[in-house]
Design an enzyme around this catalytic site. Structure first.
Site, PDB file in Angstrom:
ATOM      1  N   HIS A 264       0.836  -1.203   0.000  1.00  0.00           N
ATOM      2  CA  HIS A 264       0.000   0.000   0.000  1.00  0.00           C
ATOM      3  C   HIS A 264       0.879   1.266   0.000  1.00  0.00           C
ATOM      4  O   HIS A 264       0.729   2.142  -0.860  1.00  0.00           O
ATOM      5  CB  HIS A 264      -0.910  -0.014   1.239  1.00  0.00           C
ATOM      6  CG  HIS A 264      -1.797   1.178   1.362  1.00  0.00           C
ATOM      7  ND1 HIS A 264      -3.110   1.165   0.964  1.00  0.00           N
ATOM      8  CD2 HIS A 264      -1.566   2.436   1.808  1.00  0.00           C
ATOM      9  CE1 HIS A 264      -3.644   2.351   1.174  1.00  0.00           C
ATOM     10  NE2 HIS A 264      -2.724   3.151   1.684  1.00  0.00           N
ATOM     11  N   GLU A 265       1.779   1.329   0.961  1.00  0.00           N
ATOM     12  CA  GLU A 265       2.618   2.536   1.073  1.00  0.00           C
ATOM     13  C   GLU A 265       3.535   2.674  -0.143  1.00  0.00           C
ATOM     14  O   GLU A 265       3.844   3.786  -0.572  1.00  0.00           O
ATOM     15  CB  GLU A 265       3.414   2.527   2.380  1.00  0.00           C
ATOM     16  CG  GLU A 265       2.548   2.523   3.652  1.00  0.00           C
ATOM     17  CD  GLU A 265       1.517   3.643   3.716  1.00  0.00           C
ATOM     18  OE1 GLU A 265       1.782   4.741   3.176  1.00  0.00           O
ATOM     19  OE2 GLU A 265       0.439   3.406   4.304  1.00  0.00           O
ATOM     20  N   HIS A 268       1.809   4.622  -2.788  1.00  0.00           N
ATOM     21  CA  HIS A 268       1.943   6.074  -2.567  1.00  0.00           C
ATOM     22  C   HIS A 268       3.339   6.541  -2.976  1.00  0.00           C
ATOM     23  O   HIS A 268       3.508   7.588  -3.600  1.00  0.00           O
ATOM     24  CB  HIS A 268       1.754   6.397  -1.083  1.00  0.00           C
ATOM     25  CG  HIS A 268       0.337   6.324  -0.602  1.00  0.00           C
ATOM     26  ND1 HIS A 268      -0.675   7.084  -1.145  1.00  0.00           N
ATOM     27  CD2 HIS A 268      -0.243   5.592   0.388  1.00  0.00           C
ATOM     28  CE1 HIS A 268      -1.815   6.821  -0.503  1.00  0.00           C
ATOM     29  NE2 HIS A 268      -1.588   5.917   0.421  1.00  0.00           N
ATOM     30  N   GLU A 294      -4.650   7.804  -3.064  1.00  0.00           N
ATOM     31  CA  GLU A 294      -5.135   6.529  -2.534  1.00  0.00           C
ATOM     32  C   GLU A 294      -5.452   5.551  -3.664  1.00  0.00           C
ATOM     33  O   GLU A 294      -5.349   4.340  -3.483  1.00  0.00           O
ATOM     34  CB  GLU A 294      -6.364   6.785  -1.648  1.00  0.00           C
ATOM     35  CG  GLU A 294      -6.650   5.706  -0.652  1.00  0.00           C
ATOM     36  CD  GLU A 294      -5.528   5.457   0.364  1.00  0.00           C
ATOM     37  OE1 GLU A 294      -4.644   6.317   0.531  1.00  0.00           O
ATOM     38  OE2 GLU A 294      -5.540   4.383   0.976  1.00  0.00           O
TER      39      GLU A 294
HETATM   40 ZN    ZN Z   1      -2.964   5.268   1.835  1.00  0.00          ZN
END
Ligand code: ZN
Length: 501
Positions: A264-265, A268, A294
């Protein structure tokens, strides 16, 4: 005009340097700072925040922007210069409405509030943060009221993170999604639960880390321009496109925790590392909105990282890291376990299908708190009641209830959560477009190759930084405005197969 533009860029660089220095302090606060450093750190960050705010809102910036207006009109809309002037003017108009003294007070307060939350959460002590949260609500209302003429008091706060969105438009998109999600969740959770015991034996942290580092390097994360550390709440932060850092939370007895927070990170971080380096130090640096940001974390975490194709390549490697734990577990059993749908209490642990229900209730609470229809002291009870209603399960305590998310204890109440679900919706729309443009992507994923996908995302989204607003970028990339159908199709296809819907 070149002279004015260069002066503007020099000023923006100074503002950016102050903000980046403050961000390094924030990163250090979350990773390595000893607890007693908190008060001094709050002071330091408040000072830097105040200086950056004063520099950016100085009348001379307004004069420069006025002088540059005709030059901006003569340039193509999507040129770097016109975009820089446009983005700077939008921020300038927004920030000049908020006094520097108010922002300093706000930063000081949220720094204190964050430190209290770090202690209050493990202590399960909502009473300790309640007065701070009441003040946060009051400050959030004051912040919104610097922007009179809104339709809903949450609108100016939503605008900070998702420019161009309103409580009413977000509510409309959410209603469309909820109409499809609620029956899907009911259908799935009425079935026999999936056995995910294979994820909950003991997994040494160093091996978890070694595995996901291999994967995020394959995704394209550049460790020469970034690093990874450990915090209780994972996040990504950047000081330039050449220094992008993310953090991960580990659990010894839950393999999915660190791996999926890392994916997830990394989503980003790939976005930030992919922004045109020319934009460093300007208002065009960084991703464009929390929803678009996101969409990238969700795309890499879920659409790639929880897909069958992804694990066809990586599952044998994971088994090599954990032969005793996973040697006898089939790929299919593992795939079902990581995509288990269940009624749950922790947002960040929630599966793809129920996740948005967690977000929507927080969005509703933000509106109710700001409207004055819900008092902070009544929030824990309201929280637990809503969980029972929406997810059929009640948190056992406030630690895993109203204290679980950092957002309201480190920033305003309002505009904090809608970006997560907007991101899920957009991720599907973007991914569908990417595969149409580059039909080889699914085959490459089966082989652990991401170059085509990453290049497409870089060329179409990452490179632009904040040049376009979220609605502009979505239209440009996908040819349509944000809509829920690709996301619902994605969920129906994937979970329809898993749960025979
Ligand atoms: Zn996030």
């Amino acid at each position: 005009m070149e002279k004015e533009l260069n002066i503007l860029k020099e000023r923006l660089q100074e503002v950016n340097d102050l903000e980046s220095a403050s961000a390094v302090l924030a990163w250090d606060q979350a990773t390595y700072m000893p607890p007693e450093g908190a008060a001094a750190r709050g002071q330091q960050m408040a000072t830097l925040g105040k200086l950056a705010h004063e520099k950016f809102t100085d009348a001379s910036i307004g004069i420069l922007l006025d002088k540059l207006r005709s030059y901006e009109k003569d340039q193509p809309y999507d040129s770097d210069d016109a975009s820089l002037i446009r983005a700077t003017r939008r921020q300038y108009e927004k920030k000049t409405k908020v006094p520097a003294t108010f922002m300093a007070q706000f930063y000081q307060h949220t720094a204190e509030s964050y430190v209290m939350w770090v202690k209050a959460r493990p202590d399960n002590d909502f009473k300790a943060v309640q007065p701070l949260l009441e003040k946060t609500l009051e400050l959030s209302r004051q912040l919104a009221n610097f922007f009179p003429g809104y339709e809903h008091i949450a609108d100016p706060l939503i605008d900070f993170s998702d420019y161009g969105m309103k409580a009413s438009t977000v509510g409309q998109v959410f209603n469309n999604l909820r109409a499809s999600l609620v029956p899907m969740v009911e259908n799935i959770t009425s079935q026999q639960p999936v056995d995910d015991a294979c994820l909950h034996s003991s997994f040494p942290e160093d091996k978890q880390e070694a595995f996901f580092i291999d994967v995020v390097k394959d995704f394209g994360f550049n460790f020469e321009k970034g690093r990874q550390d450990r915090t209780p709440h994972p996040f990504t932060i950047n000081f330039a496109s050449s220094d992008v850092r993310f953090t991960v939370r580990y659990k010894l007895n839950d393999l999915s925790e660190a791996i999926f927070s890392a994916f997830h990170e990394t989503g980003h971080a790939l976005y930030e590392q992919g922004v045109n380096p020319k934009y460093d130090g300007t208002t065009l640096a960084g991703g464009t909105s929390s929803g678009v940001h996101e969409s990238q974390s969700r795309l890499w975490e879920n659409m790639i990282g929880r897909s069958r194709s992804f694990w066809e390549h990586y599952y044998p490697k994971l088994q090599d890291y954990f032969p005793a734990q996973l040697g006898d577990i089939s790929m299919d059993a593992f795939y079902r376990a990581i995509n288990k749908v269940q009624r749950s209490i922790i947002r960040t642990d929630a599966d793809e299908v129920t996740y948005n229900l967690h977000v929507m209730l927080r969005f509703d609470f933000e509106l109710a708190l700001l409207e004055g229809n819900l008092a902070v002291k009544d929030l824990p009870d309201a929280w637990n009641a809503r969980y029972k209603l929406d997810l059929g399960i009640e948190p056992p305590d406030n630690r895993d209830g109203v204290l679980q998310d950092v957002h309201w204890y480190s920033g305003p109440i309002g505009g904090s959560f809608q970006g997560y679900t907007l991101g899920n919706i957009l991720a599907a729309q973007v991914y569908e477009t990417a595969i149409l443009a580059q039909p080889d992507i699914p085959n490459e994923i089966k082989q652990g190759k991401y170059k085509t996908l990453l290049t497409w995302l870089q060329d179409n989204i990452y490179i632009h930084g904040s040049k376009f607003t979220a609605p502009e970028l979505i239209e440009r990339v996908t040819g349509e405005s944000l809509h829920v159908e690709p996301y619902i199709n994605y969920l129906m296809t994937k979970y329809g197969e898993l749960y025979a819907l």
